[in-house]
Design a protein around this motif. Structure first.
Motif, PDB file in Angstrom:
ATOM      1  N   ALA A 162       0.827  -1.215   0.000  1.00  0.00           N
ATOM      2  CA  ALA A 162       0.000   0.000   0.000  1.00  0.00           C
ATOM      3  C   ALA A 162       0.861   1.264   0.000  1.00  0.00           C
ATOM      4  CB  ALA A 162      -0.933  -0.008   1.206  1.00  0.00           C
ATOM      5  N   LYS A 163       2.026   1.195  -0.611  1.00  0.00           N
ATOM      6  CA  LYS A 163       2.932   2.341  -0.637  1.00  0.00           C
ATOM      7  C   LYS A 163       2.301   3.552  -1.319  1.00  0.00           C
ATOM      8  CE  LYS A 163       6.396   0.383   1.416  1.00  0.00           C
ATOM      9  NZ  LYS A 163       6.759   0.808   2.795  1.00  0.00           N
ATOM     10  N   MET A 164       1.396   3.309  -2.265  1.00  0.00           N
ATOM     11  CA  MET A 164       0.796   4.417  -3.016  1.00  0.00           C
ATOM     12  C   MET A 164      -0.074   5.317  -2.138  1.00  0.00           C
ATOM     13  SD  MET A 164      -1.342   1.774  -2.868  1.00  0.00           S
ATOM     14  CE  MET A 164      -0.618   0.659  -4.062  1.00  0.00           C
ATOM     15  N   VAL A 165      -0.489   4.831  -0.970  1.00  0.00           N
ATOM     16  CA  VAL A 165      -1.350   5.631  -0.091  1.00  0.00           C
ATOM     17  C   VAL A 165      -0.651   6.914   0.334  1.00  0.00           C
ATOM     18  CG1 VAL A 165      -2.543   5.674   2.141  1.00  0.00           C
ATOM     19  CG2 VAL A 165      -2.642   3.622   0.701  1.00  0.00           C
ATOM     20  N   GLU A 166       0.666   6.868   0.459  1.00  0.00           N
ATOM     21  CA  GLU A 166       1.436   8.055   0.849  1.00  0.00           C
ATOM     22  C   GLU A 166       1.199   9.212  -0.111  1.00  0.00           C
ATOM     23  OE1 GLU A 166       6.140   9.444   1.320  1.00  0.00           O
ATOM     24  OE2 GLU A 166       5.621   7.336   0.924  1.00  0.00           O
ATOM     25  N   HIS A 167       1.011   8.910  -1.381  1.00  0.00           N
ATOM     26  CA  HIS A 167       0.914   9.943  -2.409  1.00  0.00           C
ATOM     27  C   HIS A 167      -0.503  10.157  -2.930  1.00  0.00           C
ATOM     28  CE1 HIS A 167       5.268   9.938  -2.438  1.00  0.00           C
ATOM     29  NE2 HIS A 167       5.270   8.635  -2.635  1.00  0.00           N
ATOM     30  N   CYS A 168      -1.468   9.434  -2.401  1.00  0.00           N
ATOM     31  CA  CYS A 168      -2.842   9.630  -2.875  1.00  0.00           C
ATOM     32  C   CYS A 168      -3.440  10.895  -2.263  1.00  0.00           C
ATOM     33  CB  CYS A 168      -3.706   8.409  -2.549  1.00  0.00           C
ATOM     34  SG  CYS A 168      -4.143   8.223  -0.803  1.00  0.00           S
ATOM     35  N   SER A 169      -4.515  11.378  -2.873  1.00  0.00           N
ATOM     36  CA  SER A 169      -5.190  12.562  -2.326  1.00  0.00           C
ATOM     37  C   SER A 169      -5.937  12.202  -1.054  1.00  0.00           C
ATOM     38  CB  SER A 169      -6.160  13.135  -3.361  1.00  0.00           C
ATOM     39  OG  SER A 169      -6.890  14.224  -2.815  1.00  0.00           O
ATOM     40  N   PHE A 170      -6.619  11.081  -1.076  1.00  0.00           N
ATOM     41  CA  PHE A 170      -7.319  10.585   0.113  1.00  0.00           C
ATOM     42  C   PHE A 170      -7.507   9.092  -0.019  1.00  0.00           C
ATOM     43  CE2 PHE A 170     -10.738  11.016  -2.881  1.00  0.00           C
ATOM     44  CZ  PHE A 170     -11.700  10.086  -2.515  1.00  0.00           C
ATOM     45  N   ALA A 171      -7.751   8.458   1.100  1.00  0.00           N
ATOM     46  CA  ALA A 171      -8.036   7.027   1.100  1.00  0.00           C
ATOM     47  C   ALA A 171      -9.321   6.787   1.868  1.00  0.00           C
ATOM     48  CB  ALA A 171      -6.880   6.242   1.728  1.00  0.00           C
ATOM     49  N   VAL A 172      -9.983   5.702   1.537  1.00  0.00           N
ATOM     50  CA  VAL A 172     -11.182   5.288   2.268  1.00  0.00           C
ATOM     51  C   VAL A 172     -10.942   3.887   2.803  1.00  0.00           C
ATOM     52  CG1 VAL A 172     -13.648   4.785   2.160  1.00  0.00           C
ATOM     53  CG2 VAL A 172     -12.718   6.719   0.871  1.00  0.00           C
ATOM     54  N   VAL A 173     -11.101   3.732   4.103  1.00  0.00           N
ATOM     55  CA  VAL A 173     -11.039   2.409   4.717  1.00  0.00           C
ATOM     56  C   VAL A 173     -12.477   1.939   4.899  1.00  0.00           C
ATOM     57  CG1 VAL A 173     -10.323   1.071   6.729  1.00  0.00           C
ATOM     58  CG2 VAL A 173      -8.874   2.946   5.885  1.00  0.00           C
ATOM     59  N   VAL A 174     -12.845   0.893   4.193  1.00  0.00           N
ATOM     60  CA  VAL A 174     -14.200   0.346   4.275  1.00  0.00           C
ATOM     61  C   VAL A 174     -14.223  -0.709   5.375  1.00  0.00           C
ATOM     62  CG1 VAL A 174     -16.056  -0.813   3.031  1.00  0.00           C
ATOM     63  CG2 VAL A 174     -14.538   0.770   1.813  1.00  0.00           C
ATOM     64  N   CYS A 175     -15.086  -0.478   6.352  1.00  0.00           N
ATOM     65  CA  CYS A 175     -15.149  -1.371   7.505  1.00  0.00           C
ATOM     66  C   CYS A 175     -16.524  -2.022   7.617  1.00  0.00           C
ATOM     67  CB  CYS A 175     -14.881  -0.603   8.803  1.00  0.00           C
ATOM     68  SG  CYS A 175     -13.270   0.196   8.882  1.00  0.00           S
ATOM     69  N   GLY A 176     -16.524  -3.257   8.083  1.00  0.00           N
ATOM     70  CA  GLY A 176     -17.772  -3.928   8.406  1.00  0.00           C
ATOM     71  C   GLY A 176     -18.133  -3.650   9.849  1.00  0.00           C
ATOM     72  N   ASP A 177     -19.381  -3.269  10.046  1.00  0.00           N
ATOM     73  CA  ASP A 177     -19.876  -2.967  11.387  1.00  0.00           C
ATOM     74  C   ASP A 177     -20.435  -4.241  12.009  1.00  0.00           C
ATOM     75  OD1 ASP A 177     -21.059  -2.023  13.679  1.00  0.00           O
ATOM     76  OD2 ASP A 177     -22.118  -0.365  12.710  1.00  0.00           O
ATOM     77  N   MET A 178     -19.680  -4.827  12.914  1.00  0.00           N
ATOM     78  CA  MET A 178     -20.069  -6.103  13.508  1.00  0.00           C
ATOM     79  C   MET A 178     -21.276  -5.985  14.435  1.00  0.00           C
ATOM     80  SD  MET A 178     -17.941  -8.149  12.081  1.00  0.00           S
ATOM     81  CE  MET A 178     -17.947  -7.028  10.665  1.00  0.00           C
ATOM     82  N   ASP A 179     -21.636  -4.762  14.765  1.00  0.00           N
ATOM     83  CA  ASP A 179     -22.820  -4.536  15.595  1.00  0.00           C
ATOM     84  C   ASP A 179     -24.064  -4.294  14.760  1.00  0.00           C
ATOM     85  OD1 ASP A 179     -21.339  -4.752  17.990  1.00  0.00           O
ATOM     86  OD2 ASP A 179     -20.691  -2.653  17.817  1.00  0.00           O
ATOM     87  N   ASN A 180     -23.917  -4.402  13.443  1.00  0.00           N
ATOM     88  CA  ASN A 180     -25.040  -4.126  12.554  1.00  0.00           C
ATOM     89  C   ASN A 180     -25.063  -5.145  11.423  1.00  0.00           C
ATOM     90  OD1 ASN A 180     -27.256  -2.768  11.382  1.00  0.00           O
ATOM     91  ND2 ASN A 180     -25.903  -1.548  10.095  1.00  0.00           N
ATOM     92  N   LEU A 181     -25.154  -6.420  11.807  1.00  0.00           N
ATOM     93  CA  LEU A 181     -25.109  -7.492  10.824  1.00  0.00           C
ATOM     94  C   LEU A 181     -26.481  -8.068  10.553  1.00  0.00           C
ATOM     95  CD1 LEU A 181     -21.964  -9.498  11.995  1.00  0.00           C
ATOM     96  CD2 LEU A 181     -22.096  -7.741  10.219  1.00  0.00           C
ATOM     97  N   PHE A 182     -26.653  -8.570   9.325  1.00  0.00           N
ATOM     98  CA  PHE A 182     -27.847  -9.339   8.976  1.00  0.00           C
ATOM     99  C   PHE A 182     -27.572 -10.777   9.371  1.00  0.00           C
ATOM    100  CE2 PHE A 182     -29.849 -12.063   5.643  1.00  0.00           C
ATOM    101  CZ  PHE A 182     -31.160 -11.880   6.046  1.00  0.00           C
TER     102      PHE A 182
END
Length: 212
Positions: A104-124
């Motif tokens: 993930a070296k490119m993250v240093e030079h990106c404009s922004f990053a998004v970390v997508v997380c699963g919410d374990m308290d809101n599962l089907f």
């Protein structure tokens, strides 16, 4: 029939003809617009490619918001929406992510990053043994954001975190994620520094109808 009656009849017929022609033109224009929209959508999907090199140009907040909204428009089991997005714009955090993950070296030079997380308290719950479809839902949201970014002239790349526990732990420590969130990935976004060539992944050998 009096003369003015004939005139009125002719005018009425003329109006009907004009109306029919206008309706036909409108229908054709609508069909063409729909066809063009479909072509644009398919083209966006087929030309998207992973982008790992970015310019110094920063992405506007309004554009980031469009990408996030596209993510949350993804399909989700029972409309549970078991996702949380962590938007990373601070350079020190981008540097930390880049240093913590070799791929993930490119993250240093990106404009922004998004970390997508699963919410374990809101599962089907459903019938699934692990308690939900959060991986599928969050993956759909991730792809939506990548496609939206491409449509907006940006580039992005998905860096996997889950299900590798050591990666989860490292990212959790960097972003101070609560115990109820499981990071699926890190997606780096930015304006491409050079054109990206999409791969042709089509294989008819992998398509089966009705049975394998």
């Amino acid at each position: 029939m009096k003369r003015y009656h004939w005139i009125m009849l002719i005018l009425a017929i003329g109006l009907v003809i004009v109306s029919v022609r206008l309706a036909a033109v409108s229908s054709t224009s609508s069909d063409e617009a729909g066809h063009n929209n479909a072509d644009a959508a398919i083209d966006c999907i087929m030309t998207r490619a992973s982008v790992r090199s970015y310019t110094d140009r920063q992405v506007e907040d309004s554009t980031i918001n469009k990408i996030l909204r596209a993510g949350m428009a993804a399909p989700t089991a029972a409309n549970q929406q078991p996702w949380q997005f962590v938007v990373v714009t601070e350079q020190n955090l981008k540097d930390s992510i880049s240093s913590a993950f070799e791929y993930a070296k490119m993250v240093e030079h990106c404009s922004f990053a998004v970390v997508v997380c699963g919410d374990m308290d809101n599962l089907f719950k459903g019938d699934t043994p692990d308690g939900g479809f959060w991986v599928q839902d969050c993956s759909a949201a991730s792809e939506n954001m990548l496609l939206a970014a491409h449509a907006l002239g940006l580039g992005g790349v998905w860096c996997g975190i889950y299900p590798l526990k050591d990666r989860e732990t490292r990212l959790r420590d960097i972003l101070n994620l609560p115990a109820g969130l499981t990071p699926l990935n890190v997606i780096a976004f930015g304006y491409p520094s050079q054109p990206a060539t999409p791969k042709d992944k089509w294989s008819s050998a992998k398509v089966h109808y009705n049975s394998f």
